[in-house]
Design a protein around this motif. Structure first.
Motif, PDB file in Angstrom:
ATOM      1  N   VAL A 103       0.846  -1.194   0.000  1.00 53.42           N
ATOM      2  CA  VAL A 103       0.000   0.000   0.000  1.00 53.42           C
ATOM      3  C   VAL A 103       0.885   1.250   0.000  1.00 53.42           C
ATOM      4  CG1 VAL A 103      -1.839   1.240   1.214  1.00 53.42           C
ATOM      5  CG2 VAL A 103      -1.753  -1.266   1.312  1.00 53.42           C
ATOM      6  N   PRO A 104       0.614   2.243  -0.877  1.00 55.44           N
ATOM      7  CA  PRO A 104       1.387   3.492  -0.843  1.00 55.44           C
ATOM      8  C   PRO A 104       1.256   4.179   0.520  1.00 55.44           C
ATOM      9  CG  PRO A 104       0.031   3.371  -2.823  1.00 55.44           C
ATOM     10  CD  PRO A 104      -0.408   2.248  -1.941  1.00 55.44           C
ATOM     11  N   ILE A 105       2.368   4.692   1.026  1.00 54.64           N
ATOM     12  CA  ILE A 105       2.393   5.298   2.366  1.00 54.64           C
ATOM     13  C   ILE A 105       2.901   6.732   2.277  1.00 54.64           C
ATOM     14  CG2 ILE A 105       3.439   5.201   4.655  1.00 54.64           C
ATOM     15  CD1 ILE A 105       3.597   2.176   4.371  1.00 54.64           C
ATOM     16  N   VAL A 106       2.125   7.656   2.808  1.00 51.94           N
ATOM     17  CA  VAL A 106       2.513   9.063   2.919  1.00 51.94           C
ATOM     18  C   VAL A 106       2.805   9.345   4.384  1.00 51.94           C
ATOM     19  CG1 VAL A 106       1.831  11.464   2.549  1.00 51.94           C
ATOM     20  CG2 VAL A 106       1.039   9.678   0.971  1.00 51.94           C
ATOM     21  N   ILE A 107       3.994   9.863   4.665  1.00 51.02           N
ATOM     22  CA  ILE A 107       4.369  10.133   6.059  1.00 51.02           C
ATOM     23  C   ILE A 107       4.585  11.627   6.263  1.00 51.02           C
ATOM     24  CG2 ILE A 107       6.001   9.708   7.922  1.00 51.02           C
ATOM     25  CD1 ILE A 107       6.648   7.032   6.728  1.00 51.02           C
ATOM     26  N   ASP A 108       3.829  12.185   7.192  1.00 47.36           N
ATOM     27  CA  ASP A 108       4.045  13.539   7.680  1.00 47.36           C
ATOM     28  C   ASP A 108       4.862  13.402   8.959  1.00 47.36           C
ATOM     29  OD1 ASP A 108       3.885  16.222   8.335  1.00 47.36           O
ATOM     30  OD2 ASP A 108       1.822  16.116   9.073  1.00 47.36           O
ATOM     31  N   PRO A 109       6.161  13.728   8.949  1.00 46.56           N
ATOM     32  CA  PRO A 109       7.045  13.416  10.084  1.00 46.56           C
ATOM     33  C   PRO A 109       6.834  14.341  11.281  1.00 46.56           C
ATOM     34  CG  PRO A 109       8.280  14.569   8.401  1.00 46.56           C
ATOM     35  CD  PRO A 109       6.910  14.340   7.820  1.00 46.56           C
ATOM     36  N   VAL A 110       5.723  14.132  11.984  1.00 45.47           N
ATOM     37  CA  VAL A 110       5.335  14.987  13.108  1.00 45.47           C
ATOM     38  C   VAL A 110       6.067  14.532  14.368  1.00 45.47           C
ATOM     39  CG1 VAL A 110       3.428  15.815  14.517  1.00 45.47           C
ATOM     40  CG2 VAL A 110       3.061  15.323  12.091  1.00 45.47           C
ATOM     41  N   ILE A 111       6.885  15.411  14.913  1.00 41.86           N
ATOM     42  CA  ILE A 111       7.553  15.148  16.182  1.00 41.86           C
ATOM     43  C   ILE A 111       7.028  16.087  17.266  1.00 41.86           C
ATOM     44  CG2 ILE A 111       9.759  15.111  17.396  1.00 41.86           C
ATOM     45  CD1 ILE A 111       9.403  12.854  15.435  1.00 41.86           C
ATOM     46  N   SER A 112       6.750  17.336  16.905  1.00 41.51           N
ATOM     47  CA  SER A 112       6.224  18.299  17.866  1.00 41.51           C
ATOM     48  C   SER A 112       5.177  19.159  17.202  1.00 41.51           C
ATOM     49  CB  SER A 112       7.340  19.197  18.425  1.00 41.51           C
ATOM     50  OG  SER A 112       7.876  19.997  17.401  1.00 41.51           O
ATOM     51  N   ALA A 113       4.307  19.730  18.026  1.00 41.81           N
ATOM     52  CA  ALA A 113       3.296  20.641  17.508  1.00 41.81           C
ATOM     53  C   ALA A 113       3.948  21.956  17.120  1.00 41.81           C
ATOM     54  CB  ALA A 113       2.220  20.887  18.575  1.00 41.81           C
ATOM     55  N   THR A 114       3.226  22.782  16.356  1.00 38.91           N
ATOM     56  CA  THR A 114       3.739  24.098  15.982  1.00 38.91           C
ATOM     57  C   THR A 114       4.105  24.910  17.218  1.00 38.91           C
ATOM     58  OG1 THR A 114       2.371  24.065  14.009  1.00 38.91           O
ATOM     59  CG2 THR A 114       3.214  26.192  14.682  1.00 38.91           C
ATOM     60  N   SER A 115       3.384  24.683  18.317  1.00 38.44           N
ATOM     61  CA  SER A 115       3.651  25.393  19.565  1.00 38.44           C
ATOM     62  C   SER A 115       4.965  24.970  20.196  1.00 38.44           C
ATOM     63  CB  SER A 115       2.510  25.130  20.560  1.00 38.44           C
ATOM     64  OG  SER A 115       2.465  23.751  20.892  1.00 38.44           O
ATOM     65  N   GLY A 116       5.533  23.830  19.731  1.00 35.80           N
ATOM     66  CA  GLY A 116       6.772  23.317  20.304  1.00 35.80           C
ATOM     67  C   GLY A 116       6.554  22.190  21.285  1.00 35.80           C
ATOM     68  N   ALA A 117       5.299  21.892  21.625  1.00 35.38           N
ATOM     69  CA  ALA A 117       5.011  20.832  22.582  1.00 35.38           C
ATOM     70  C   ALA A 117       5.384  19.480  21.995  1.00 35.38           C
ATOM     71  CB  ALA A 117       3.523  20.837  22.950  1.00 35.38           C
ATOM     72  N   MET A 118       6.063  18.669  22.783  1.00 37.17           N
ATOM     73  CA  MET A 118       6.442  17.345  22.320  1.00 37.17           C
ATOM     74  C   MET A 118       5.210  16.466  22.178  1.00 37.17           C
ATOM     75  SD  MET A 118       9.551  17.166  21.616  1.00 37.17           S
ATOM     76  CE  MET A 118       9.481  15.408  21.363  1.00 37.17           C
ATOM     77  N   LEU A 119       5.143  15.726  21.086  1.00 32.83           N
ATOM     78  CA  LEU A 119       4.003  14.865  20.839  1.00 32.83           C
ATOM     79  C   LEU A 119       4.358  13.386  20.848  1.00 32.83           C
ATOM     80  CD1 LEU A 119       2.233  16.740  17.902  1.00 32.83           C
ATOM     81  CD2 LEU A 119       1.754  16.899  20.340  1.00 32.83           C
ATOM     82  N   SER A 120       5.612  13.050  20.895  1.00 36.24           N
ATOM     83  CA  SER A 120       5.966  11.652  20.653  1.00 36.24           C
ATOM     84  C   SER A 120       7.010  11.086  21.606  1.00 36.24           C
ATOM     85  CB  SER A 120       6.448  11.496  19.198  1.00 36.24           C
ATOM     86  OG  SER A 120       5.480  11.920  18.301  1.00 36.24           O
ATOM     87  N   GLY A 121       7.024  11.522  22.841  1.00 42.30           N
ATOM     88  CA  GLY A 121       7.892  10.913  23.829  1.00 42.30           C
ATOM     89  C   GLY A 121       9.349  11.299  23.672  1.00 42.30           C
ATOM     90  N   ASP A 122      10.247  10.303  23.765  1.00 42.68           N
ATOM     91  CA  ASP A 122      11.692  10.517  23.698  1.00 42.68           C
ATOM     92  C   ASP A 122      12.067  10.975  22.291  1.00 42.68           C
ATOM     93  OD1 ASP A 122      14.517  10.154  23.401  1.00 42.68           O
ATOM     94  OD2 ASP A 122      14.484   8.917  25.201  1.00 42.68           O
ATOM     95  N   LYS A 123      12.384  12.263  22.155  1.00 43.70           N
ATOM     96  CA  LYS A 123      12.608  12.844  20.835  1.00 43.70           C
ATOM     97  C   LYS A 123      13.804  12.237  20.135  1.00 43.70           C
ATOM     98  CE  LYS A 123      12.972  17.339  18.551  1.00 43.70           C
ATOM     99  NZ  LYS A 123      12.944  18.802  18.735  1.00 43.70           N
ATOM    100  N   GLU A 124      14.933  12.090  20.817  1.00 41.45           N
ATOM    101  CA  GLU A 124      16.147  11.600  20.162  1.00 41.45           C
ATOM    102  C   GLU A 124      15.979  10.171  19.663  1.00 41.45           C
ATOM    103  OE1 GLU A 124      19.575  12.103  22.561  1.00 41.45           O
ATOM    104  OE2 GLU A 124      19.446  14.299  22.606  1.00 41.45           O
ATOM    105  N   LYS A 125      15.415   9.300  20.485  1.00 37.02           N
ATOM    106  CA  LYS A 125      15.217   7.913  20.068  1.00 37.02           C
ATOM    107  C   LYS A 125      14.211   7.821  18.929  1.00 37.02           C
ATOM    108  CE  LYS A 125      16.408   5.618  24.425  1.00 37.02           C
ATOM    109  NZ  LYS A 125      15.910   4.743  25.516  1.00 37.02           N
ATOM    110  N   LEU A 126      13.170   8.642  19.015  1.00 33.69           N
ATOM    111  CA  LEU A 126      12.148   8.597  17.982  1.00 33.69           C
ATOM    112  C   LEU A 126      12.688   9.107  16.650  1.00 33.69           C
ATOM    113  CD1 LEU A 126       9.275   7.925  17.235  1.00 33.69           C
ATOM    114  CD2 LEU A 126       8.607  10.219  17.933  1.00 33.69           C
ATOM    115  N   ILE A 127      13.454  10.187  16.673  1.00 33.60           N
ATOM    116  CA  ILE A 127      14.054  10.707  15.445  1.00 33.60           C
ATOM    117  C   ILE A 127      14.960   9.659  14.817  1.00 33.60           C
ATOM    118  CG2 ILE A 127      15.700  12.393  14.546  1.00 33.60           C
ATOM    119  CD1 ILE A 127      14.544  14.414  16.504  1.00 33.60           C
ATOM    120  N   ASP A 128      15.759   9.002  15.627  1.00 30.59           N
ATOM    121  CA  ASP A 128      16.666   7.972  15.113  1.00 30.59           C
ATOM    122  C   ASP A 128      15.877   6.838  14.457  1.00 30.59           C
ATOM    123  OD1 ASP A 128      19.468   6.721  15.065  1.00 30.59           O
ATOM    124  OD2 ASP A 128      18.300   5.186  16.097  1.00 30.59           O
ATOM    125  N   PHE A 129      14.789   6.424  15.093  1.00 30.78           N
ATOM    126  CA  PHE A 129      13.983   5.340  14.529  1.00 30.78           C
ATOM    127  C   PHE A 129      13.290   5.803  13.254  1.00 30.78           C
ATOM    128  CE2 PHE A 129      10.626   2.253  14.127  1.00 30.78           C
ATOM    129  CZ  PHE A 129      11.221   1.072  14.555  1.00 30.78           C
TER     130      PHE A 129
END
Length: 283
Positions: A103-129
């Motif tokens: 299935v074609p996959i479109v990814i919007d790489p959301v890590i934080s909201a525009t406000s800067g609030a973290m949305l996905s837990g451990d930022k460094e580990k998540l970015i690496d993954f």
């Protein structure tokens, strides 16, 4: 025989303000005439000003949602937004390489909201993954400039369209995915450029771009979610990646253009006007 309904699966978080996340995705797909199924990764408490709390759903629940949707009707495209946690991101990769592999996959790489609030837990580990496992599985990745900086691991200075195209190509080369859209909303200037780059069948790069006049609009909540869902919807309908790019850029700009004349909430950061909300001026 009845005609099969075109569908997408959006894997993203829930926004209590209904401007971004799953709610924005459903609105965008519906506007395009595509049915949106959903797998919720996290629940957020947020309004037009800020994200105040995030609770990721357990990974087993996320897996069960995806499996239930795919078992009933495999989607024509998938949109992935906020994953909610590293564990959920791992589940999404498992599904992308398993029941969603064709299935074609479109990814919007959301890590934080525009406000800067973290949305996905451990930022460094998540970015690496993200960089090493999830993003390479994408058909299209749709970063804005801050997200592109996250992917490349350094600041980006865009001086013209050629420079933006070069950055998009660099992202594509690093990730090894099929195509990249580098959105230009965070650049300076009176014109905003979106740049698309993909690998052709013979391994060369093919570029396209779309520009529009910058609008001073306060109501931009959910713009990235809407854009990526528009691309997924266009792909689900059978359009090529290049055509899907142009449609997503044009429609998102149209939504921004008609979002300038209304007020939402006390923080003046309302949602995109996808369905032409009724206001005191247009009743």
């Amino acid at each position: 025989m009845p005609e099969r309904l075109k569908t997408i699966l959006t894997i993203a978080g829930s926004d209590s303000c209904a401007g971004a996340g799953i709610q924005a995705d459903i609105k965008a797909a519906s506007y395009f005439g595509i049915y949106a199924t959903t797998a919720v990764t996290a629940v957020t408490a947020q309004n037009s000003g800020a994200v105040s709390k995030v609770m990721a759903l357990p990974p087993d629940m996320l897996r069960s949602q995806i499996e239930a949707v795919v078992e009933d009707q495999c989607p024509d495209a998938v949109k992935i937004g906020m994953t909610g946690s590293l564990a959920n991101c791992e589940v999404i990769c498992e599904m992308a390489e398993g029941c969603l592999k064709d299935v074609p996959i479109v990814i919007d790489p959301v890590i934080s909201a525009t406000s800067g609030a973290m949305l996905s837990g451990d930022k460094e580990k998540l970015i690496d993954f993200y960089i090493n496992h999830l993003l390479p599985l994408a058909t299209v990745v749709t970063p804005n400039i801050p997200e592109a900086e996250m992917i490349l691991g350094r600041p980006i200075h865009i001086s013209n369209t050629s420079a933006q195209s070069e950055v998009a190509a660099r992202i594509l080369d690093k990730l090894g995915c099929q195509s990249v859209v580098l959105k230009g909303g965070h650049t300076d200037g009176k014109r905003v450029w979106d740049v698309f780059v993909e690998y052709t069948f013979d391994g060369d790069l093919s570029f396209a771009n779309h520009y529009f006049q910058r609008l001073m609009c306060p109501n931009l909540h959910g713009t990235g979610c809407t854009y990526s869902t528009m691309m997924a919807s266009a792909i689900a309908e059978g359009h090529s990646l290049a055509v899907a790019f142009r449609l997503a850029s044009k429609l998102t700009h149209d939504f921004i253009e008609r979002s300038c004349g209304y007020s939402f909430g006390d923080h003046n950061n309302g949602p995109l006007n996808i369905f032409d909300f009724k206001t005191e001026n247009n009743n």
